[in-house]
Design an enzyme around this catalytic site. Structure first.
Site, PDB file in Angstrom:
ATOM      1  CG  ASP A  59      -1.657  -1.353   1.265  1.00  0.00           C
ATOM      2  OD1 ASP A  59      -2.027  -1.656   0.383  1.00  0.00           O
ATOM      3  OD2 ASP A  59      -2.140  -0.556   2.202  1.00  0.00           O
ATOM      4  CG  ASP A 108     -11.637  -2.435  -1.706  1.00  0.00           C
ATOM      5  OD1 ASP A 108     -11.160  -3.402  -0.404  1.00  0.00           O
ATOM      6  OD2 ASP A 108     -12.055  -1.723  -2.347  1.00  0.00           O
TER       7      ASP A 108
END
Length: 325
Positions: free
Chosen positions: A22, A180
């Protein structure tokens, strides 16, 4: 590893172990690798700084040496107004691709947009720049949710969504859809209009069922579509792979959401990458033994050196699960 193991040839059914980075700008404007707990990437201190776990190019190179089958970059500051102005991330891809010879996936902010001068850029133009910079796959999140909602509402493939455009030009194998979802617990499976499952761990009030609500904008906004419905729709629209996250499990180290991974990997014919929740090597064998996931991804445990990539692969081999050497 021994020479005997090194000589093993993996079949196309070998399970993949993927390292995820990330990436975002910290408070000083430098790109760093970070990791959140349920998508919160700031330290819970007085300074409230962005958690910094290393430099993206160096970490990607290390994971390649350690045996990662793929490296995935998620640009979590990708919701800016000008994705093509994100020169540091493009440079990260260029530098990484010079020394890392496994597939590279990049996601975050790949969509149609108009810059401050009124110049319109298509998602295909944005994706093309990432491909030219070294990406092998593009990961689409929020934009794929909106496209799937429209498709399910009308039943029509317009060909205009970023998913459809990129898939048509670069092929299905180059397009990953990142899902998600959050768990929404139910007393009865028919209490929601979306596909629900009986969960192995009941909800806070003893609920035995749940559906998985998809989110957009980094998990900040829930949408009226379930993970099951989204997965089926994006497969129809041209996705070649699904990256399946779970906000509830993210950063918790308690294992992948087996109920969710089983639901989605049984529903589609494209590869599903299990993500969110890995804490020990046994979590990888569990998800491969109990679901049809093609790959499993981890971030924090690799960054903090709690579990090396190599240890995961050695464990999977001992458990009789085929992996690439």
């Amino acid at each position: 590893m021994t020479k005997k193991l090194a000589k093993r040839k993996a079949s196309k059914l070998a399970k993949r172990v993927i390292a995820c980075l990330d990436v975002r700008a910290n408070d000083n404007g430098d790109l760093v690798v970070t990791k959140g707990d349920q998508y919160d990437v700031r330290e819970h201190t007085k300074e409230n700084e962005v958690r910094n776990l290393g430099k993206p190019v160096e970490l990607a190179g290390q994971y390649y040496k350690d045996g990662a089958d793929e490296v995935s970059f998620l640009n979590i500051t990708g919701f800016r107004d000008f994705p093509l102005g994100d020169l540091p991330m493009l440079e990260v891809l260029r530098r990484t691709s010079e020394n890392v010879f496994v597939p590279l996936t990049v996601g975050g902010g790949i969509r149609d947009f108009t810059d401050g001068n009124g110049r319109h850029y298509s998602s295909l133009e944005v994706a093309s720049e990432y491909f030219r910079s070294g990406a092998d796959k593009i990961s689409i999140g929020s934009d794929a949710v909106y496209a799937a909602e429209e498709y399910l509402k009308t039943g029509v493939k317009t060909g205009k969504s970023s998913l459809e455009q990129i898939s048509r030009v670069y092929g299905n194998q180059a397009v990953v859809v990142s899902i998600d979802p959050r768990r929404v617990y139910l007393v009865h499976p028919n209490d929601a209009e979306f596909k629900a499952v009986k969960v192995k761990n009941p909800g806070p009030n003893g609920e035995e069922y749940a559906w998985y609500q998809c989110t957009v904008n980094g998990g900040r906004e829930g949408r009226p579509i379930g993970a099951y419905e989204l997965a089926k729709a994006v497969e129809d629209l041209g996705a070649g792979e699904i990256l399946l996250n779970c906000i509830d499990c993210d950063g918790q180290g308690k294992g992948f959401d087996i109920d969710l991974v089983e639901l989605i990997s049984d529903a589609v014919n494209i590869p599903v990458v299990a993500s969110s929740g890995a804490g020990v090597v046994e979590h990888f064998s569990e998800v491969f033994n109990k679901t049809n996931a093609s790959a499993a991804l981890a971030a924090g445990i690799f960054h903090r050196k709690e579990v090396p990539v190599q240890a995961v692969k050695e464990h999977l081999l001992k458990e009789g699960i085929e992996v690439r050497i």
